[in-house]
Design a protein around this motif. Structure first.
Motif, PDB file in Angstrom:
ATOM      1  N   LEU A  91       0.817  -1.218   0.000  1.00 38.27           N
ATOM      2  CA  LEU A  91       0.000   0.000   0.000  1.00 38.27           C
ATOM      3  C   LEU A  91       0.848   1.266   0.000  1.00 38.27           C
ATOM      4  N   GLU A 130       0.371   5.399   5.157  1.00 36.91           N
ATOM      5  CA  GLU A 130      -0.066   4.089   4.651  1.00 36.91           C
ATOM      6  C   GLU A 130       0.641   2.972   5.423  1.00 36.91           C
ATOM      7  N   ALA A 187      -1.281   0.513   8.012  1.00 29.71           N
ATOM      8  CA  ALA A 187      -1.349  -0.900   7.600  1.00 29.71           C
ATOM      9  C   ALA A 187      -0.721  -1.788   8.669  1.00 29.71           C
ATOM     10  N   HIS A 240      -5.684   0.712   8.754  1.00 26.80           N
ATOM     11  CA  HIS A 240      -5.845   1.175   7.372  1.00 26.80           C
ATOM     12  C   HIS A 240      -7.211   0.744   6.836  1.00 26.80           C
ATOM     13  N   ASP A 296      -8.143  -0.191   4.049  1.00 26.87           N
ATOM     14  CA  ASP A 296      -8.130  -1.305   3.105  1.00 26.87           C
ATOM     15  C   ASP A 296      -7.420  -2.548   3.655  1.00 26.87           C
ATOM     16  N   GLY A 319      -6.545   2.686  -1.287  1.00 28.84           N
ATOM     17  CA  GLY A 319      -5.230   2.204  -1.713  1.00 28.84           C
ATOM     18  C   GLY A 319      -5.242   1.441  -3.025  1.00 28.84           C
ATOM     19  N   ARG A 320      -4.075   0.863  -3.332  1.00 27.09           N
ATOM     20  CA  ARG A 320      -3.934   0.072  -4.551  1.00 27.09           C
ATOM     21  C   ARG A 320      -4.593  -1.281  -4.407  1.00 27.09           C
TER      22      ARG A 320
END
Ligand SMILES: [Zn+2]
Length: 379
Positions: free
Chosen positions: A53, A64, A68, A73, A75, A105-106
């Motif tokens: 992320l 991030e 995480a 986070h 996501d 996020g990605r």
């Protein structure tokens, strides 16, 4: 600083994960982290999530990375169970969650900390999500070994194997991350046999050290049948007390919160039926949690006990070698002198059998009594 700083002694695994972060061709949507308890499976999974992320591939410092790593986070979802199993309803919720695109996020990352506790039906439910993955969802399943996860899940995930970190690596982490004094860190890492979480607890909690010492000392004291039965009872009592201490306040708070949500009067002597049934359901859940906790504490005590007999074997064959119970050399020496190597091996078998039986739901006291009887020192 790097996101991998707390993933200790796992150079090979980290290399694989870093490559996946850098190179899309090495990336896949399902990962299986295995390693002995305390080797840092969940820590490694979170670090990997952070690296995926982070705009810089895991700087360890940006928002991030930090969110995480501590699982706040948006996501990143970390699923840990305190019950004995992960049920099919929970698994279905996860599958639904996995279908959603990441919010910021990605990737959307779902970490299942105890994939070995998935019931068969829960595993089947997850399987669908693993077979037809949502494009940007990444599953990270954690378990002690691949054998603990059903084969269909295994075959759809990439396997990352963690090793037991060295005593020195664990001690260094305690010094660096938790500010523990060096000699205490070394004792704790050794006594915990490199289980990072346990080592931290031993280093910081005097009661945990006393309890461990009590268990280790048992090995040098059991002579009569009465003492064996007493030792078994002591282990159960230690576990129950620890479980009660860990859950008492929390159970009461959960109950108060439930009554509040239901609009019930907490001081009322009798509650209306719908409140009673909800309270009963909560109590069942709390009971399951306490059972698992007690069983885990008993198992830890048995791992400690086992280490004494192993130390005694080491002491007999390679006097002067480093012992797990360096701080209890007198107990180790007594046991080493009282038993022949064959008897030491039999004692280790007895402890192993007790662990297996308790794992298979035999009442702990029963299994421990049978074990303690075979641990009696010759008169
Ligand atoms: Zn970062």
């Amino acid at each position: 600083m790097s996101v991998w700083r707390d993933v200790i002694g796992q150079e090979a695994a980290v290399a694989v994960l870093e490559r996946a972060v850098r190179d899309p061709a090495s990336m896949t949507h399902a990962w299986l982290f295995t390693g002995p308890p305390g080797s840092g499976r969940s820590v490694a999974a979170r670090a990997f999530a952070a690296a995926l992320l982070c705009p810089q591939g895991g700087c360890g410092e940006c928002r991030e990375c930090r969110t995480a790593l501590d699982a706040t986070h948006a996501d990143v979802d970390v699923i840990a169970t305190e019950g004995l199993s992960i049920k099919v309803e929970q698994a279905r919720d996860l599958v639904q969650l996995a279908a959603h695109r990441p919010s910021v996020g990605r990737y959307r990352v779902i970490v299942v900390e105890d994939a070995d506790r998935l019931t068969e039906r829960a595993a089947d439910a997850l399987l669908k999500a693993l077979e037809e993955p949502a494009p940007r969802t990444v599953w990270m399943l954690c378990a002690p070994s691949v054998e603990d996860v059903i084969i269909t899940i295994r075959s759809r995930s990439r396997h990352v194997r963690l090793r037991t970190p060295s005593v020195e690596a664990v001690a260094d982490l305690l010094v660096r991350r938790d500010g523990v004094d060096h000699s205490m860190a070394l004792y704790a890492a050794r006594a915990a046999q490199s289980h990072v979480g346990l080592a931290r607890r031993l280093a910081r909690d005097e009661h945990a050290r006393i309890r461990r010492h009590d268990v280790v000392s048992m090995a040098g004291k059991i002579v009569s049948v009465g003492e064996a039965v007493g030792a078994a009872q002591d282990i159960v009592t230690i576990a129950q007390e620890e479980s009660a201490a860990a859950s008492g306040e929390r159970d009461a708070a959960e109950r108060a919160r439930l009554l509040e949500v239901l609009g019930a009067d907490p001081t009322a002597r009798t509650q209306p039926p719908h409140v009673r049934s909800q309270v009963a359901a909560l109590e069942r859940e709390q009971m399951t949690r306490a059972t698992r906790f007690t069983r885990d504490v008993v198992d830890r005590a048995l791992v400690d006990l086992l280490s004494v007999y192993r130390d005694a074997l080491v002491h007999r064959t390679r006097a002067g070698a480093a012992l797990v119970n360096e701080d209890s050399r007198a107990v180790v020496t007594r046991v080493a002198e009282a038993f022949t190597p064959e008897q030491l091996l039999r004692a280790m078998d007895a402890v192993g059998t007790a662990r297996e039986r308790i794992g298979a739901n035999v009442a702990p006291l029963l299994a421990l009594e049978a074990m303690a009887l075979s641990l009696r020192l010759p008169r």
